[in-house]
Design a protein around this motif. Sequence first.
Motif, PDB file in Angstrom:
ATOM      1  N   LEU A 118       0.828  -1.209   0.000  1.00 28.30           N
ATOM      2  CA  LEU A 118       0.000   0.000   0.000  1.00 28.30           C
ATOM      3  C   LEU A 118       0.859   1.255   0.000  1.00 28.30           C
ATOM      4  N   GLN A 119       1.983   1.217   0.718  1.00 31.63           N
ATOM      5  CA  GLN A 119       2.901   2.357   0.699  1.00 31.63           C
ATOM      6  C   GLN A 119       3.416   2.602  -0.720  1.00 31.63           C
ATOM      7  N   GLU A 120       3.715   1.527  -1.437  1.00 32.82           N
ATOM      8  CA  GLU A 120       4.207   1.673  -2.808  1.00 32.82           C
ATOM      9  C   GLU A 120       3.110   2.204  -3.726  1.00 32.82           C
ATOM     10  N   VAL A 121       1.882   1.751  -3.512  1.00 33.92           N
ATOM     11  CA  VAL A 121       0.758   2.273  -4.291  1.00 33.92           C
ATOM     12  C   VAL A 121       0.645   3.788  -4.099  1.00 33.92           C
ATOM     13  N   LEU A 122       0.705   4.219  -2.857  1.00 35.44           N
ATOM     14  CA  LEU A 122       0.628   5.654  -2.575  1.00 35.44           C
ATOM     15  C   LEU A 122       1.791   6.403  -3.205  1.00 35.44           C
ATOM     16  N   GLU A 123       2.974   5.827  -3.127  1.00 31.86           N
ATOM     17  CA  GLU A 123       4.156   6.482  -3.686  1.00 31.86           C
ATOM     18  C   GLU A 123       3.998   6.703  -5.188  1.00 31.86           C
ATOM     19  N   THR A 124       3.467   5.703  -5.890  1.00 33.39           N
ATOM     20  CA  THR A 124       3.347   5.838  -7.342  1.00 33.39           C
ATOM     21  C   THR A 124       2.214   6.786  -7.740  1.00 33.39           C
ATOM     22  N   LYS A 158      -0.814  -0.234  -8.640  1.00 28.76           N
ATOM     23  CA  LYS A 158       0.137   0.866  -8.686  1.00 28.76           C
ATOM     24  C   LYS A 158      -0.030   1.649  -9.987  1.00 28.76           C
ATOM     25  N   ASN A 159       0.369   2.888  -9.950  1.00 27.80           N
ATOM     26  CA  ASN A 159       0.482   3.655 -11.178  1.00 27.80           C
ATOM     27  C   ASN A 159       1.808   3.254 -11.819  1.00 27.80           C
ATOM     28  N   GLU A 160       1.743   2.313 -12.764  1.00 27.96           N
ATOM     29  CA  GLU A 160       2.957   1.699 -13.296  1.00 27.96           C
ATOM     30  C   GLU A 160       3.861   2.706 -13.996  1.00 27.96           C
ATOM     31  N   GLU A 161       3.304   3.824 -14.418  1.00 24.80           N
ATOM     32  CA  GLU A 161       4.121   4.846 -15.079  1.00 24.80           C
ATOM     33  C   GLU A 161       5.223   5.358 -14.160  1.00 24.80           C
ATOM     34  N   PHE A 162       4.979   5.260 -12.842  1.00 26.29           N
ATOM     35  CA  PHE A 162       5.938   5.794 -11.883  1.00 26.29           C
ATOM     36  C   PHE A 162       6.439   4.719 -10.918  1.00 26.29           C
ATOM     37  N   SER A 163       6.236   3.484 -11.268  1.00 23.58           N
ATOM     38  CA  SER A 163       6.679   2.400 -10.398  1.00 23.58           C
ATOM     39  C   SER A 163       8.080   1.960 -10.782  1.00 23.58           C
ATOM     40  N   GLU A 164       8.957   1.851  -9.786  1.00 22.34           N
ATOM     41  CA  GLU A 164      10.330   1.396 -10.016  1.00 22.34           C
ATOM     42  C   GLU A 164      10.512  -0.049  -9.558  1.00 22.34           C
ATOM     43  N   GLU A 165       9.402  -0.725  -9.372  1.00 22.06           N
ATOM     44  CA  GLU A 165       9.452  -2.093  -8.876  1.00 22.06           C
ATOM     45  C   GLU A 165      10.061  -3.013  -9.930  1.00 22.06           C
ATOM     46  N   SER A 166      10.824  -3.988  -9.502  1.00 20.51           N
ATOM     47  CA  SER A 166      11.404  -4.967 -10.419  1.00 20.51           C
ATOM     48  C   SER A 166      10.341  -5.956 -10.859  1.00 20.51           C
ATOM     49  N   ASN A 167      10.643  -6.775 -11.834  1.00 16.13           N
ATOM     50  CA  ASN A 167       9.687  -7.748 -12.337  1.00 16.13           C
ATOM     51  C   ASN A 167       9.357  -8.809 -11.300  1.00 16.13           C
ATOM     52  N   LYS A 220       1.718   9.768  -6.099  1.00 17.98           N
ATOM     53  CA  LYS A 220       2.015  11.096  -5.562  1.00 17.98           C
ATOM     54  C   LYS A 220       2.015  12.146  -6.669  1.00 17.98           C
ATOM     55  N   MET A 221       1.606  13.357  -6.285  1.00 12.90           N
ATOM     56  CA  MET A 221       1.529  14.457  -7.238  1.00 12.90           C
ATOM     57  C   MET A 221       2.910  14.899  -7.732  1.00 12.90           C
ATOM     58  N   LYS A 222       3.956  14.632  -6.956  1.00 18.26           N
ATOM     59  CA  LYS A 222       5.296  15.078  -7.344  1.00 18.26           C
ATOM     60  C   LYS A 222       5.727  14.479  -8.675  1.00 18.26           C
ATOM     61  N   HIS A 223       5.140  13.330  -9.051  1.00 15.66           N
ATOM     62  CA  HIS A 223       5.528  12.682 -10.299  1.00 15.66           C
ATOM     63  C   HIS A 223       5.026  13.432 -11.531  1.00 15.66           C
ATOM     64  N   ILE A 224       4.056  14.306 -11.352  1.00 16.04           N
ATOM     65  CA  ILE A 224       3.496  15.028 -12.497  1.00 16.04           C
ATOM     66  C   ILE A 224       3.630  16.535 -12.288  1.00 16.04           C
ATOM     67  N   ALA A 232      -4.915  14.705  -2.987  1.00 16.34           N
ATOM     68  CA  ALA A 232      -4.969  14.485  -4.430  1.00 16.34           C
ATOM     69  C   ALA A 232      -4.102  13.296  -4.830  1.00 16.34           C
ATOM     70  N   VAL A 233      -4.514  12.597  -5.881  1.00 15.18           N
ATOM     71  CA  VAL A 233      -3.713  11.530  -6.492  1.00 15.18           C
ATOM     72  C   VAL A 233      -3.551  11.851  -7.972  1.00 15.18           C
ATOM     73  N   ASN A 234      -2.474  11.341  -8.555  1.00 14.95           N
ATOM     74  CA  ASN A 234      -2.086  11.830  -9.878  1.00 14.95           C
ATOM     75  C   ASN A 234      -2.803  11.180 -11.056  1.00 14.95           C
ATOM     76  N   THR A 235      -3.692  10.227 -10.799  1.00 15.88           N
ATOM     77  CA  THR A 235      -4.401   9.597 -11.906  1.00 15.88           C
ATOM     78  C   THR A 235      -5.724  10.285 -12.230  1.00 15.88           C
ATOM     79  N   LYS A 236      -6.284  11.017 -11.269  1.00 14.77           N
ATOM     80  CA  LYS A 236      -7.549  11.691 -11.506  1.00 14.77           C
ATOM     81  C   LYS A 236      -7.671  12.862 -10.554  1.00 14.77           C
TER      82      LYS A 236
END
Length: 313
Positions: free
Chosen positions: A9-15, A280-289, A17-21, A61-65
């Motif tokens: 859930l922390q990773e979901v929130l991180e991806t 997650k917002n995969e556009e901003f996810s740095e998670e490995s496969n 975040k408004m800072k990415h956009i 706010a979240v960056n997808t909507k």
Amino acid sequence: MADYKSNYLQEVLETHKMKHIKDVFDKYRDRRNEIKDFLNSEYGNKIYSPFDSGSYSKHTAVNTKFDLDAVVPFKYKSFNTLEDMFNDIYEKLNDKFNDRTTVRKQGVSIGLAFEEDDIEIDIVPARETRVDGYTESRNLNLHINSLDPSETGYLKTNIKNQIDHISGKENERKIIRLLKIWKFQHSKKYKSFFFELLVIKAYSYTSPTGNLWEQFKAVLQYVVDNIENDTFKLPDPGNGANDLINTLEPYQKNSLRSDFELMLTNIGNNEKQIEYYFEKNEEFSEESNNNSLSYGVAGASPVSTPSSTQRFG
């Protein structure tokens, strides 16, 4: 071992975040400032200074909507009626920006959709409730716009009190963001403000502790246990007579309870199901496969889409 569900859930929130956009948000903010400057020049001493509101001002706010909101507080004698105020600001915005955007009347706001930039700005016209009363109380009246004449009218509010109500509540904000992500990803129609008040009330009654998942779970359980109670209320901090629970029909309360109950049950049975409910917002996810290794969960069961024979959030 670290808690997989909380870490996820922390990773979901991180991806989300408004800072990415930042570049996109800066365009929104510049466009909103342009609109506020225009309204200041048009109305002069008929208004108090327009101010920002909405999810970004509340840090939910979240960056997808998201969109950006601004409130325009008019002085009491600026217009004879709230409807005159609403229509006048619509006409001025439409005349100024209709070659660049779609301007539309909404419930209590004027929406401007700048399609070339995919930017939406909501302008909320409001009027103080009595002469010179705004500087003292911040109370405002909004015009309720509707195609049905029986549904038009006004709504008293205090947006400053609404913002103050969530001020400093960082744990609550995280849960509110998660519920906004869930409702967007699963096409739910609940108002974000409803979720905001629901989460804050859950915290005030249960004082959740522990990691993010444990706090989120406590909030969901509170909703499951209380949402359908006849005595349950969600008073608007901007107007105590406005009970947000009344925005839900009985079937919607039942649906929300069922959604949350099934979410808790299915994640309890298989923690990887949390990935179905919150992507997650995969556009901003740095998670490995390798999902399981990145979260330190060896041998975790893979996520699967719940059976279509069951009801899920």
